[in-house]
Design a protein around this motif. Structure first.
Motif, PDB file in Angstrom:
ATOM      1  N   SER A 195       0.860  -1.183   0.000  1.00  0.00           N
ATOM      2  CA  SER A 195       0.000   0.000   0.000  1.00  0.00           C
ATOM      3  C   SER A 195       0.893   1.228   0.000  1.00  0.00           C
ATOM      4  CB  SER A 195      -0.931   0.003   1.215  1.00  0.00           C
ATOM      5  OG  SER A 195      -1.890  -1.035   1.090  1.00  0.00           O
ATOM      6  N   ARG A 226       1.026   5.651  -0.663  1.00  0.00           N
ATOM      7  CA  ARG A 226       0.321   6.925  -0.813  1.00  0.00           C
ATOM      8  C   ARG A 226       0.494   7.424  -2.248  1.00  0.00           C
ATOM      9  NH1 ARG A 226      -1.072   9.729   3.905  1.00  0.00           N
ATOM     10  NH2 ARG A 226      -0.295   8.772   5.815  1.00  0.00           N
ATOM     11  N   PRO A 227      -0.585   7.889  -2.902  1.00  0.00           N
ATOM     12  CA  PRO A 227      -0.482   8.364  -4.293  1.00  0.00           C
ATOM     13  C   PRO A 227       0.501   9.516  -4.499  1.00  0.00           C
ATOM     14  CG  PRO A 227      -2.772   7.959  -3.734  1.00  0.00           C
ATOM     15  CD  PRO A 227      -1.969   7.819  -2.453  1.00  0.00           C
ATOM     16  N   GLU A 228       0.786  10.287  -3.472  1.00  0.00           N
ATOM     17  CA  GLU A 228       1.718  11.415  -3.629  1.00  0.00           C
ATOM     18  C   GLU A 228       3.194  10.998  -3.562  1.00  0.00           C
ATOM     19  OE1 GLU A 228       0.243  11.497   0.713  1.00  0.00           O
ATOM     20  OE2 GLU A 228      -0.682  11.255  -1.245  1.00  0.00           O
ATOM     21  N   TYR A 249       4.918   5.868  -6.482  1.00  0.00           N
ATOM     22  CA  TYR A 249       3.549   5.481  -6.827  1.00  0.00           C
ATOM     23  C   TYR A 249       3.338   5.448  -8.337  1.00  0.00           C
ATOM     24  CZ  TYR A 249      -1.526   5.481  -7.112  1.00  0.00           C
ATOM     25  OH  TYR A 249      -2.834   5.169  -7.425  1.00  0.00           O
ATOM     26  N   ASP A 250       3.654   6.551  -9.021  1.00  0.00           N
ATOM     27  CA  ASP A 250       3.440   6.622 -10.471  1.00  0.00           C
ATOM     28  C   ASP A 250       4.332   5.650 -11.229  1.00  0.00           C
ATOM     29  OD1 ASP A 250       1.375   8.511 -10.447  1.00  0.00           O
ATOM     30  OD2 ASP A 250       2.790  10.192 -10.429  1.00  0.00           O
ATOM     31  N   LYS A 301       2.646   2.287 -10.806  1.00  0.00           N
ATOM     32  CA  LYS A 301       1.379   2.284 -11.542  1.00  0.00           C
ATOM     33  C   LYS A 301       1.625   2.172 -13.047  1.00  0.00           C
ATOM     34  CE  LYS A 301      -2.916   4.829 -12.076  1.00  0.00           C
ATOM     35  NZ  LYS A 301      -3.658   6.039 -11.702  1.00  0.00           N
ATOM     36  N   ILE A 332      -5.254  -2.303  -8.652  1.00  0.00           N
ATOM     37  CA  ILE A 332      -4.964  -1.194  -7.739  1.00  0.00           C
ATOM     38  C   ILE A 332      -6.276  -0.853  -7.045  1.00  0.00           C
ATOM     39  CG2 ILE A 332      -4.162   1.180  -7.489  1.00  0.00           C
ATOM     40  CD1 ILE A 332      -2.616   0.782 -10.152  1.00  0.00           C
ATOM     41  N   LYS A 351      -8.150   1.572  -4.523  1.00  0.00           N
ATOM     42  CA  LYS A 351      -8.099   2.885  -3.873  1.00  0.00           C
ATOM     43  C   LYS A 351      -8.786   2.769  -2.521  1.00  0.00           C
ATOM     44  CE  LYS A 351      -7.683   5.548  -8.076  1.00  0.00           C
ATOM     45  NZ  LYS A 351      -6.301   5.861  -7.860  1.00  0.00           N
ATOM     46  N   HIS A 389      -3.968   5.532   1.262  1.00  0.00           N
ATOM     47  CA  HIS A 389      -3.085   4.670   0.471  1.00  0.00           C
ATOM     48  C   HIS A 389      -3.895   3.949  -0.606  1.00  0.00           C
ATOM     49  CE1 HIS A 389      -0.725   5.263   4.115  1.00  0.00           C
ATOM     50  NE2 HIS A 389       0.329   4.708   3.533  1.00  0.00           N
ATOM     51  N   ASP A 390      -3.215   3.593  -1.689  1.00  0.00           N
ATOM     52  CA  ASP A 390      -3.777   2.685  -2.679  1.00  0.00           C
ATOM     53  C   ASP A 390      -3.026   1.363  -2.549  1.00  0.00           C
ATOM     54  OD1 ASP A 390      -5.355   4.776  -3.542  1.00  0.00           O
ATOM     55  OD2 ASP A 390      -4.419   4.945  -5.515  1.00  0.00           O
TER      56      ASP A 390
END
Length: 190
Positions: free
Chosen positions: A49, A51-53, A57-58, A61, A125, A127, A131-132
């Motif tokens: 898990s 955090r998107p920030e 993360y990117d 993904k 993924i 959401k 966290h994701d």
């Protein structure tokens, strides 16, 4: 016995703390994660898990893959450092003197100093809020031969893994038993 009533929170500790490598051999990053674990046995599945920030993360993904690298007492400093510094600003492999090694099933690097590296392919993924959750299939794992016993079993105690609990890192303690020891027949008894 009196117990206090607390608000809901992340109180299930200790948990594993791992360094997750992502990206490719040229441009990679390491993120420290304590929200990880086993989901399923067959097929072997896990999750992290994030955090998107977070910078990683990117990367995870977009690439759809990552490596979970088990941490040890000797990697505790690097584990913490990679968790409080951003890959936007630092080459974490270089800064921590960690060695990139090619994975066998995906294009992400593994951390050579880790006793076990688990190669993962993202399947979903989820959401969740802060966290994701990256749900992933385990495609393979690399285990350092220096931690194998004479029977070919990986000796986790010898690798000296660490865990995370309420903002602190801990080594693991004394072995208390093995799965099924509570019902195991005693030698000499019928």
């Amino acid at each position: 016995m009196a117990k206090q009533i607390w608000k809901p929170g992340t109180i299930l500790y200790p948990v594993p703390v791992v360094m997750v490598s992502c990206g490719d051999m040229e441009k990679s990053n390491i993120i420290t994660v304590a929200w990880t674990g086993t989901i399923n046995s067959d097929p072997a599945m896990t999750y992290i898990s994030v955090r998107p920030e977070r910078y990683s993360y990117d990367i995870i993904k977009e690439r759809g893959e990552f490596v979970i690298n088990v941490t040890t007492e000797s990697l505790a400093y690097a584990t913490d450092w990679c968790g409080v510094r951003s890959g936007k600003d630092y080459d974490k492999f270089k800064e921590m003197g960690l060695t990139k090694e090619k994975a066998h099933h995906i294009d992400c690097p593994v951390i050579a100093e880790s006793p076990i590296s688990i190669e993962c392919k993202v399947k979903d993924i989820v959401k969740l809020g802060t966290h994701d959750m990256f749900v992933a299939e385990i495609l393979g794992a690399l285990a350092d031969e220096k931690y194998m016993d004479e029977k070919g079993k990986f000796d986790f105690e010898k690798s000296r893994p660490i865990c995370y609990s309420h903002g602190e890192y801990f080594g693991l303690g004394t072995k208390l038993g093995k799965f099924g020891y509570s019902v195991q027949k005693k030698k000499g008894k019928k």
